[in-house]
Design a protein around this motif. Structure first.
Motif, mmCIF file in Angstrom:
data_model
loop_
_atom_site.group_PDB
_atom_site.id
_atom_site.type_symbol
_atom_site.label_atom_id
_atom_site.label_comp_id
_atom_site.label_asym_id
_atom_site.label_seq_id
_atom_site.Cartn_x
_atom_site.Cartn_y
_atom_site.Cartn_z
ATOM 1 N N LYS A 186 45.643 43.629 42.630
ATOM 2 C CA LYS A 186 44.981 44.459 43.629
ATOM 3 C C LYS A 186 44.553 45.834 43.134
ATOM 4 C CE LYS A 186 46.819 42.151 47.699
ATOM 5 N NZ LYS A 186 47.727 42.230 48.872
ATOM 6 N N VAL A 187 45.144 46.309 42.046
ATOM 7 C CA VAL A 187 44.782 47.642 41.552
ATOM 8 C C VAL A 187 43.600 47.528 40.600
ATOM 9 C CG1 VAL A 187 45.542 49.657 40.238
ATOM 10 C CG2 VAL A 187 47.123 48.526 41.821
ATOM 11 N N PRO A 188 42.505 48.258 40.856
ATOM 12 C CA PRO A 188 41.310 48.177 40.014
ATOM 13 C C PRO A 188 41.495 48.901 38.679
ATOM 14 C CG PRO A 188 40.989 49.825 41.716
ATOM 15 C CD PRO A 188 42.313 49.174 41.998
ATOM 16 N N ARG A 189 41.925 48.183 37.678
ATOM 17 C CA ARG A 189 42.198 48.755 36.357
ATOM 18 C C ARG A 189 40.978 49.481 35.785
ATOM 19 N NH1 ARG A 189 45.926 47.646 31.966
ATOM 20 N NH2 ARG A 189 44.895 47.414 29.949
ATOM 21 N N GLU A 190 39.795 48.968 36.086
ATOM 22 C CA GLU A 190 38.571 49.560 35.530
ATOM 23 C C GLU A 190 38.350 50.996 35.993
ATOM 24 O OE1 GLU A 190 37.281 47.829 39.462
ATOM 25 O OE2 GLU A 190 38.613 47.196 37.828
ATOM 26 N N ALA A 191 38.917 51.361 37.146
ATOM 27 C CA ALA A 191 38.714 52.706 37.675
ATOM 28 C C ALA A 191 39.428 53.771 36.847
ATOM 29 C CB ALA A 191 39.201 52.773 39.123
ATOM 30 N N PHE A 192 40.386 53.347 36.036
ATOM 31 C CA PHE A 192 41.239 54.296 35.321
ATOM 32 C C PHE A 192 40.893 54.438 33.846
ATOM 33 C CE2 PHE A 192 43.534 52.880 39.052
ATOM 34 C CZ PHE A 192 44.110 54.048 39.537
ATOM 35 N N VAL A 193 39.824 53.801 33.398
ATOM 36 C CA VAL A 193 39.422 53.897 31.995
ATOM 37 C C VAL A 193 38.070 54.593 31.901
ATOM 38 C CG1 VAL A 193 40.690 51.784 31.469
ATOM 39 C CG2 VAL A 193 38.240 51.659 31.915
ATOM 40 N N LEU A 224 41.669 56.362 45.763
ATOM 41 C CA LEU A 224 42.060 55.000 46.135
ATOM 42 C C LEU A 224 43.060 54.994 47.290
ATOM 43 C CD1 LEU A 224 42.462 53.467 42.558
ATOM 44 C CD2 LEU A 224 40.647 52.970 44.201
ATOM 45 N N SER A 225 43.274 56.168 47.887
ATOM 46 C CA SER A 225 44.181 56.321 49.036
ATOM 47 C C SER A 225 45.610 55.885 48.709
ATOM 48 C CB SER A 225 43.653 55.542 50.250
ATOM 49 O OG SER A 225 42.379 56.024 50.636
#
Length: 218
Positions: free
Chosen positions: A32-39, A123-124
């Motif tokens: 559920k956590v969008p890994r792409e948002a953190f790179v 991401l709240s």
């Protein structure tokens, strides 16, 4: 255009489930956590490969399988308070937030503290506190912790970090010897006794602060 939802699903099904990760809460959180948002934007297309992803300043996102093995070994409960050591841009904290009550995300890089805070807020994710400070010192002010997770390979665990565990608390890290061979290791506190057990071999990059030689002042 990359279909990140499909890539995340494939990561879970092909990298995680097929490699003895059976904890459903861990699997669900990773899905559920969008890994792409953190790179970095230029690396989003490879966000779901089973490899470390460079961020900056010696920080990186740990490869998904090793991270999943650490989370499973930590045996995190929904009411646990977790210290995330070396949170980088906040991905690990976002995943831990789905498994626990509260996460204290510790980062020594000031720019990453700001970045992680902004990404998590976007991401709240409201049960993570991102704090700046020395990784090897931990964050005793907000402890003690039921779980401590170290986001990178370290040669040893400082006693001051172990002392921030509650009774029955678990610290999970990849301990690496001088050859670079690493092992996911869980250290559990029972009273004043700390016992460790090896979970699985793992090869991840070092967390720089834990490898710096002590400086002597004469």
């Amino acid at each position: 255009m990359v279909n990140y939802a499909a890539a995340r699903h494939n990561m879970v099904e092909n990298q995680i489930r097929t490699n003895r990760i059976t904890n459903n809460a861990v699997i669900d959180a990773l899905g559920k956590v969008p890994r792409e948002a953190f790179v970095p934007k230029q690396l989003r297309g490879v966000a779901y490969l089973d490899e470390d992803i460079d961020l900056a300043g010696g920080r990186y996102l740990m490869e998904p399988l090793v991270f999943a093995a650490m989370l499973q070994a930590a045996d995190i409960n929904p009411d646990d308070v977790v210290l995330d050591v070396g949170c980088g841009t906040g991905y690990s904290a976002a995943v831990l937030a789905r498994l626990s009550s509260t996460v204290v995300a510790l980062e020594s890089d000031g720019e990453m503290v700001v970045r992680a805070g902004a990404l998590l807020a976007g991401l709240s994710v409201d049960n993570v506190a991102v704090v700046g400070g020395s990784l090897t010192e931990g964050d005793p002010a907000h402890g003690p912790y039921q779980v401590i997770v170290i986001e990178g390979a370290v040669p040893r665990i400082p006693d001051r970090l172990l002392r921030q565990l509650t009774g029955g608390g678990r610290l999970v890290a990849v301990l690496a010897d001088e050859t670079g061979l690493g092992r996911v290791t869980v250290t559990t506190r029972v009273g004043e006794v700390f016992s460790s057990r090896v979970i699985v071999d793992a090869s991840v990059r070092p967390l720089p602060e834990f490898h710096r030689k002590a400086e002597f002042i004469f």
